[in-house]
Design a protein around this motif. Structure first.
Motif, PDB file in Angstrom:
ATOM      1  N   LEU A  35     -16.095 -19.802  28.610  1.00 11.56           N
ATOM      2  CA  LEU A  35     -15.175 -20.225  27.561  1.00 11.56           C
ATOM      3  C   LEU A  35     -14.659 -21.639  27.791  1.00 11.56           C
ATOM      4  CD1 LEU A  35     -13.034 -16.950  27.332  1.00 11.56           C
ATOM      5  CD2 LEU A  35     -14.925 -17.633  25.847  1.00 11.56           C
ATOM      6  N   GLU A  76     -11.959 -22.897  26.698  1.00  7.60           N
ATOM      7  CA  GLU A  76     -10.533 -22.839  26.998  1.00  7.60           C
ATOM      8  C   GLU A  76     -10.280 -22.566  28.483  1.00  7.60           C
ATOM      9  OE1 GLU A  76     -11.322 -21.763  22.781  1.00  7.60           O
ATOM     10  OE2 GLU A  76     -12.055 -21.030  24.728  1.00  7.60           O
ATOM     11  N   LYS A 103      -8.166 -12.252  29.136  1.00  8.61           N
ATOM     12  CA  LYS A 103      -9.616 -12.431  29.135  1.00  8.61           C
ATOM     13  C   LYS A 103     -10.059 -13.322  30.293  1.00  8.61           C
ATOM     14  CE  LYS A 103      -9.844 -12.152  24.074  1.00  8.61           C
ATOM     15  NZ  LYS A 103     -10.162 -12.903  22.830  1.00  8.61           N
ATOM     16  N   TRP A 104      -9.319 -14.420  30.509  1.00  5.70           N
ATOM     17  CA  TRP A 104      -9.680 -15.350  31.576  1.00  5.70           C
ATOM     18  C   TRP A 104      -9.581 -14.672  32.947  1.00  5.70           C
ATOM     19  CZ3 TRP A 104      -6.033 -19.899  29.750  1.00  5.70           C
ATOM     20  CH2 TRP A 104      -6.456 -20.334  28.493  1.00  5.70           C
ATOM     21  N   ASN A 158      -5.810 -10.187  22.036  1.00  3.22           N
ATOM     22  CA  ASN A 158      -5.481 -11.562  21.656  1.00  3.22           C
ATOM     23  C   ASN A 158      -4.903 -12.378  22.814  1.00  3.22           C
ATOM     24  OD1 ASN A 158      -6.217 -11.194  18.901  1.00  3.22           O
ATOM     25  ND2 ASN A 158      -4.269 -10.130  18.538  1.00  3.22           N
ATOM     26  N   ASP A 159      -4.705 -11.738  23.951  1.00  2.00           N
ATOM     27  CA  ASP A 159      -4.135 -12.437  25.098  1.00  2.00           C
ATOM     28  C   ASP A 159      -5.250 -13.178  25.837  1.00  2.00           C
ATOM     29  OD1 ASP A 159      -2.989 -13.225  27.561  1.00  2.00           O
ATOM     30  OD2 ASP A 159      -1.545 -11.585  27.470  1.00  2.00           O
ATOM     31  N   GLU A 160      -5.287 -14.510  25.689  1.00  2.00           N
ATOM     32  CA  GLU A 160      -6.351 -15.307  26.299  1.00  2.00           C
ATOM     33  C   GLU A 160      -6.355 -15.200  27.822  1.00  2.00           C
ATOM     34  OE1 GLU A 160      -7.580 -19.017  23.484  1.00  2.00           O
ATOM     35  OE2 GLU A 160      -5.778 -19.275  24.723  1.00  2.00           O
ATOM     36  N   LYS A 161      -5.172 -15.204  28.417  1.00  2.00           N
ATOM     37  CA  LYS A 161      -5.102 -15.188  29.872  1.00  2.00           C
ATOM     38  C   LYS A 161      -5.571 -13.851  30.441  1.00  2.00           C
ATOM     39  CE  LYS A 161      -1.686 -18.834  30.201  1.00  2.00           C
ATOM     40  NZ  LYS A 161      -0.310 -19.248  30.547  1.00  2.00           N
TER      41      LYS A 161
END
Length: 256
Positions: free
Chosen positions: A10, A12, A91-92, A86-89
């Motif tokens: 990603l 991001e 996923k990261w 929806n929580d990007e962190k």
């Protein structure tokens, strides 16, 4: 093939890693600060968030290999219990956790300088996870992760892990092998997951720890091993290593 992904990394997450290393570099003003930045495998993030007890119990007292396995299992538990897509962190955290665990187990030469007795500990941990899954009667991974949050150490009752008696107990009836809790990290990971779940910034904390785990492994990997990865298409770990050198986050602080 089981432990690899064809998904693109990603953008991001690239930005997050880059910005994190840049901010770390800007805080370096002397050799002592440079050493702290280079040697941190997650402690700095926990210290900045005033989580000194968590830092001591689940990071400082562990070698890198044990800390990584512990945080990997705790991250997996939290990821499957928390369903916020929806929580990007979130996923990261999952991506970095899986990637570093993949390197630890399947690319051991890249982490040999920091890992410790990883394969023995990994094997013991797998036995314990399997035994716990059977005991809990979990139907699938998400069910197992939810039930794992309720796992308590039988000797300590409320979830504390009694390391003093760690190697005195348990025989896995199914495999016939003794589960050495002193080398396994499953109970520690369950306790850690409960702590993380109760923190209002859990994913900010978790992804920060994984970013530091990544930079620690990159900085401590031998240069010849980084060079070998280039001929095979390269590794994220090597990109991070070069970026750290660019920012001056190295074992030898560039005073100029």
């Amino acid at each position: 093939m089981t432990h690899t992904s064809t998904n693109c990394f990603l953008d991001e997450l690239w930005d997050f890693i880059f910005d994190g290393l840049k901010k770390k570099a800007l805080k370096i003003h002397n050799e002592e600060k440079a050493r702290e930045a280079y040697e941190s495998k997650g402690e700095a993030v926990l210290q900045e968030m005033n989580l000194t007890e968590l830092q001591k119990s689940y990071m400082k007292d562990f070698d890198y290999g044990k800390a990584l396995l512990c945080w990997h299992i705790a991250t997996e538990i939290c990821y499957n219990v928390d369903q916020d897509e929806n929580d990007e962190k979130r996923k990261w955290s999952k991506i970095l956790s899986d990637y570093l665990t993949y390197l630890l187990i399947h690319q051991p030469k890249l982490t040999a300088a920091v890992a410790g007795i990883t394969h023995e500990r990994y094997g013991e941990t797998c036995l314990e996870v399997k035994a716990s899954a059977n005991k809990l009667g979990a139907e699938n991974l998400k069910d197992f992760c939810a039930k794992a949050l309720e796992v308590r150490d039988e000797e300590n009752g409320e979830g504390g892990y009694n390391r003093e008696h760690a190697e005195e107990r348990n025989h896995d009836a199914e495999t016939g092998g003794r589960v050495l809790h002193g080398k396994s990290v499953f109970h520690d990971a369950c306790n850690l997951a409960r702590i993380l779940r109760n923190h209002d910034k859990q994913w900010e904390m978790i992804v920060g720890v994984w970013a530091e785990m990544l930079s620690y492994a990159a900085g401590h990997c031998r240069g010849n091993e980084h060079a070998r990865t280039v001929s095979r298409g390269g590794e994220l770990l090597t990109h991070v290593w070069l970026l750290m050198a660019h920012f001056g986050i190295t074992a030898q602080w560039p005073k100029n």
